[in-house]
Motif scaffolding. Sequence first.
Motif, short mmCIF file in Angstrom:
data_model
loop_
_atom_site.label_atom_id
_atom_site.label_comp_id
_atom_site.label_asym_id
_atom_site.label_seq_id
_atom_site.Cartn_x
_atom_site.Cartn_y
_atom_site.Cartn_z
N GLU A 36 0.85 -1.26 -0.10
CA GLU A 36 0.15 0.08 -0.07
C GLU A 36 0.87 1.15 0.06
O GLU A 36 1.27 1.57 1.10
N SER A 37 0.98 1.87 -1.18
CA SER A 37 1.95 2.92 -1.27
C SER A 37 1.58 4.44 -0.85
O SER A 37 2.23 5.14 -0.42
N SER A 38 0.17 4.44 -0.73
CA SER A 38 -0.29 5.71 -0.25
C SER A 38 0.17 6.07 1.03
O SER A 38 0.76 7.55 1.11
N PRO A 39 0.46 5.32 2.13
CA PRO A 39 1.04 5.84 3.36
C PRO A 39 2.72 6.24 3.13
O PRO A 39 3.07 6.80 4.11
N LEU A 40 3.10 5.90 2.26
CA LEU A 40 4.63 6.07 1.97
C LEU A 40 4.86 7.13 1.16
O LEU A 40 6.14 7.77 1.05
N GLY A 41 3.75 7.95 0.66
CA GLY A 41 3.81 9.27 -0.40
C GLY A 41 4.75 10.05 0.36
O GLY A 41 5.47 10.83 -0.35
N ARG A 42 4.75 10.39 1.70
CA ARG A 42 5.50 11.68 2.25
C ARG A 42 6.96 11.07 2.34
O ARG A 42 7.90 11.85 2.22
N ALA A 43 7.31 9.72 2.63
CA ALA A 43 8.64 9.38 2.69
C ALA A 43 9.00 9.45 1.23
O ALA A 43 10.38 9.95 1.13
N PHE A 44 8.32 9.07 0.05
CA PHE A 44 9.15 9.25 -1.33
C PHE A 44 9.30 10.96 -1.54
O PHE A 44 10.25 11.19 -2.06
N ALA A 45 8.24 11.70 -0.99
CA ALA A 45 8.68 13.04 -1.27
C ALA A 45 9.81 13.69 -0.40
O ALA A 45 10.58 14.39 -0.93
N ASP A 46 10.15 13.08 0.88
CA ASP A 46 11.24 13.64 1.50
C ASP A 46 12.63 13.12 0.86
O ASP A 46 13.66 13.85 0.75
N LEU A 47 12.46 11.99 0.32
CA LEU A 47 13.74 11.51 -0.26
C LEU A 47 14.08 12.20 -1.92
O LEU A 47 15.20 12.42 -1.84
N SER A 48 13.09 12.35 -2.54
CA SER A 48 13.23 13.26 -3.61
C SER A 48 13.77 14.65 -3.45
O SER A 48 14.52 15.33 -4.10
N ALA A 49 13.19 15.36 -2.17
CA ALA A 49 13.62 16.61 -2.00
C ALA A 49 14.95 16.54 -1.40
O ALA A 49 15.75 17.68 -1.50
N THR A 50 15.23 15.67 -0.57
CA THR A 50 16.61 15.89 0.02
C THR A 50 17.81 15.32 -0.60
O THR A 50 18.71 15.72 -0.53
N TYR A 51 17.46 14.58 -1.70
CA TYR A 51 18.28 13.86 -2.59
C TYR A 51 18.04 14.33 -4.20
O TYR A 51 17.83 13.20 -4.92
N PRO A 52 18.10 15.48 -4.54
CA PRO A 52 17.48 15.73 -6.08
C PRO A 52 18.42 15.36 -7.06
O PRO A 52 17.99 14.84 -8.30
N GLN A 53 19.82 15.09 -6.76
CA GLN A 53 20.56 14.60 -7.77
C GLN A 53 20.85 13.01 -7.71
O GLN A 53 21.57 12.55 -8.66
N ALA A 54 20.27 12.39 -6.64
CA ALA A 54 20.58 10.72 -6.67
C ALA A 54 19.73 10.12 -7.63
O ALA A 54 18.84 10.54 -8.10
N THR A 55 20.10 8.81 -7.52
CA THR A 55 19.25 7.77 -8.46
C THR A 55 18.31 7.23 -7.39
O THR A 55 19.13 6.59 -6.43
N LEU A 56 16.99 7.22 -7.38
CA LEU A 56 16.10 6.78 -6.78
C LEU A 56 15.18 5.46 -7.17
O LEU A 56 14.99 5.57 -8.34
N MET A 57 15.54 4.13 -6.70
CA MET A 57 14.70 3.23 -7.29
C MET A 57 14.40 2.33 -5.96
O MET A 57 14.77 2.26 -4.97
N GLY A 58 13.17 1.39 -6.33
CA GLY A 58 12.82 0.71 -5.22
C GLY A 58 11.34 -0.16 -5.70
O GLY A 58 11.01 -0.12 -6.64
N CYS A 59 10.85 -0.87 -4.68
CA CYS A 59 9.77 -1.64 -5.19
C CYS A 59 8.75 -2.19 -3.76
O CYS A 59 9.40 -1.84 -2.65
#
Length: 380
Positions: A36-59
């Motif tokens: 269930e990805s909806s409760p994790l949306g804040r975490a995805f946003a935090d990672l994208s904001a904190t590491y804008p240059q990084a390569t982000l992948m997951g499942c």
Amino acid sequence: MKVAVHLFVPNAGWNTPLDGAMDSPSTLILVFGGSESSPLGRAFADLSATYPQATLMGCSSSGEIYGRTLTDDSLVVAVIQFERTTLRLLATPLASAAESFAVGAEIAQSLLSDKLKSVFVLSEGLAVNGSQLVNGLASILPPQVIVTGGLAGDGPRFEKTWVLVDGAAQRGYVTAVGLYGEAVKIAHGSRGGLDVLGPEREVTHSSGNVLYSLDGQPALLLYKRYLGARAAELPASGLLFPLAIRNELDEDGHTVRTILGVNETDNSITFAGDIPQGSFVRLMRANSDRLIDGATDAAAAMINPLLNPANQSVCIAISCVGRRLVLGQRAEEEIDAVANVLPQGTRLIGYYSYGEISPLASGRCDLHNQTMTLTTFGED
């Protein structure tokens, strides 16, 4: 190389602060979380904001591994900042399992380079033929390129899985990151620990990863006879009784395939990877102690003299959801078994999957089921 690991729990947040100083074009962030990805949306946003240059992948996962702890409906994260390694990420749509080989070949062709050292793959977990995906990768990549990874999970539900694409959870994708350069060091290991039972049977009718008959008998009806009362719980109960395909190239002498779905109309069974027509198979069942021993063996097989224990490294553990169902409350024992063998200081995260990707003993890569598969990244 620097490594940091984090745990995000909805309604509680991050267990440790994210460090933006680790952001760079050579930073790889791997995440595994609840289906269930909806409760994790804040975490995805935090990672994208904190590491804008990084390569982000997951499942998505069927359980998240954080150090020696197993959690559910959380997000585990490894932030890996390489110093002299180049990264390239691809996300390719996968409309159906029939496209698996073509998608694998397309990804491999796009990542191919004489400096390519390794490919780490995370795929849609249901609408995929995992062995054909791996075959597609292998049709293009040279043998010396190490390919590891896994399929996304959804516990025993088999309803939906996701992979991260552009920082958001998406269905129907295969993602892969290529690691380039001589500095990066990769070690890998994969072991099972299941016992075969019953007679060996010939696959008399199959198509790709769909099995129709064994010894001329409808596959699903034969399978149900073995499961007895548990047949009513299919496909989830099938995780406890996978199929072993005779394979002389593998360390255990067979390749294991687990069920993804059943068709009551034609009495067929869909598996995570190919069941070749004319091959010989046997049913399997798991023993908790043997599974834990298998996890230990996987870690021991992975120990690589190229990985300097004085340097930071991270181990990605991908274990099959079927193992978790068998082990039950003992599941953390197989995680402990891995952690006890890893070099001191190695950070450990991972997840429970619908399929594991790792080289065989022969060196050829393949899809595995019911294994503990480990990949360790380090840098010289």
